[in-house]
Design a protein around this motif. Sequence first.
Motif, PDB file in Angstrom:
ATOM      1  N   GLY A 172      -9.214  21.783  10.246  1.00 38.95           N
ATOM      2  CA  GLY A 172      -9.468  21.581  11.663  1.00 38.95           C
ATOM      3  C   GLY A 172      -9.792  20.156  12.061  1.00 38.95           C
ATOM      4  N   THR A 198      -1.481  18.072  20.213  1.00 40.45           N
ATOM      5  CA  THR A 198      -2.719  17.959  19.450  1.00 40.45           C
ATOM      6  C   THR A 198      -3.941  18.500  20.190  1.00 40.45           C
ATOM      7  N   ASP A 199      -3.815  18.827  21.479  1.00 39.40           N
ATOM      8  CA  ASP A 199      -4.966  19.388  22.189  1.00 39.40           C
ATOM      9  C   ASP A 199      -4.941  20.911  22.090  1.00 39.40           C
ATOM     10  N   ASP A 200      -6.113  21.513  22.162  1.00 35.73           N
ATOM     11  CA  ASP A 200      -6.266  22.944  21.911  1.00 35.73           C
ATOM     12  C   ASP A 200      -5.430  23.793  22.870  1.00 35.73           C
ATOM     13  N   LYS A 201      -5.404  23.423  24.139  1.00 31.18           N
ATOM     14  CA  LYS A 201      -4.687  24.218  25.131  1.00 31.18           C
ATOM     15  C   LYS A 201      -3.193  24.268  24.821  1.00 31.18           C
ATOM     16  N   GLU A 204      -2.456  26.323  21.687  1.00 26.41           N
ATOM     17  CA  GLU A 204      -2.535  27.759  21.949  1.00 26.41           C
ATOM     18  C   GLU A 204      -1.272  28.256  22.647  1.00 26.41           C
ATOM     19  N   ARG A 282      -4.611  27.417  14.480  1.00 21.71           N
ATOM     20  CA  ARG A 282      -5.889  27.002  15.060  1.00 21.71           C
ATOM     21  C   ARG A 282      -6.691  26.094  14.129  1.00 21.71           C
TER      22      ARG A 282
END
Length: 373
Positions: A172, A198-201, A204, A282
Motif C-alpha cells: 500500500g 494512483t488516487d484511491d477514487k 476503485e 487496493r
Amino acid sequence: MSGARRMTRRRFSQSVSVAALALVAPAGCARNETPAGYDELMADTWRHTEPRVEGGSGLLRELVRYASLAANSHNTQPWLFELGTDRITVRPDYSRRCPAVDPDDHHLFASLGCAVENLVLAAQAHGLNAEVTLPGPSEDAIRVDLESSAARDSLRFLAITERQCTRAPYDGKPVAGAELAKLEAAAREEGVALRMFTDDKAMEEVLEYVVAGNSAQMNDDAFVRELKDWIRFSEAAIVEHRDGLFSASSGNPTLPGWAGSLVLRFAFTEKGENEKYRQQIRSSAGIVAFVSASNDKASWVRVGRSYQRFALESTALGLRHAFVNQAVEVPAVRAQFAQYLGIGDRRPDLLVRFGYGPLMPRSARRPIDQILV
C-alpha cells in the motif's frame, strides 16, 4: 567486469540467491542437462551469463534465452525464434495460443513484443545494435537485424533476470512522483499511450471494471477450462512442463496435481476471485493502462515492448507489478472501460497494477532447443 557494471549490479544483490550466482556458467559451457529440481531449474533459468558470449550461433542462442525470459500470457511462451547470420526472426507459436481468453491473438502478439524488447536489450549489452521490423498486415514474423556496436549496459537489461509478475497483495505504500515519471518515460513507445491511476477514487473505479471482467470470465466454462489447463500445482509439474502458471506464485500451497485440481474445483469461485482482486488492487500503489493507436499486430507488438520496458524499469526501482487484464479481455467490459478512459474507438490493450511487494516463487521457461525453428 567493469567497475560500472559492478555498481549497477549492486542494487540487485539482495534478490539474487547464492545458488543462482553459483550456477552462472562460463561462455560456451553446455547446459543441455536437465536440472535436478525446482530450485536448480530456477537458478539455471533466471541467470545472467558471465563472461559474456562472443559472436556466432552461441551468442544468438544466448540472446534468444534472454528473450524467452519476457512476460507472456498464462506463461504459454507462444514464440519461436529462427536464427540467421545477423538476424533473429521472432514468430508466433500458434500451437500455444489461448483461444478462450485471447481469441484474436492480441495477447500472443503483445507477448512477442515483450520478447523482442528483451532481445534488443540483451543484444545491446553484448555489443550488438538491433533494428526491429514489425509485421505487416498479412505477416506474422518480426525481424530483428543485428550489427556490431559498442556494448551498452543498462539497469533494464540487468533487471531481465529479476522481473516477475507478482500476483500477491502489496504493502500500500505510494510511489514517489519522480519514480512514476521514470516508469512513464520507460514505457514511451510510438503509437502507445499510457493512463496512470494512483488516487484511491480512480483506482476503485478501475477495480470495478476488473471485477466485472473477472465475473464474466468465471462464468465462462471455456475460459475456466483453459485456465486450469495452464495451472501447475507442484514444483515437480513445473520441472516437467517448463511452462504454465505456478500456483505457488499466487501464494497458494504446492500440491500434487490431483489434489490441486480437487481444491481448485471447490475454492476457485467468482466471489473468492473478486475479493482477491479487490485486496490486490487496493494494496497497490497504482494502475496503468496501455492503449494502442490502432488494432493490428504491429500495434500489439509495440504495446508488448512498451509494457516490457515498464516492467523492467519497475523492477530496477524495486517495485512489483502484475496484470489485471480482466477489464480488457472481455469485449463488452473492454468497450465500457474504453468509454471510461475516453479513448473513443481505440483499444485498451493491457492493464497492470504496481507497488511495493514480496518476491514470489518463479515460473519456468522451456529449453532453448524447443523454441528454435
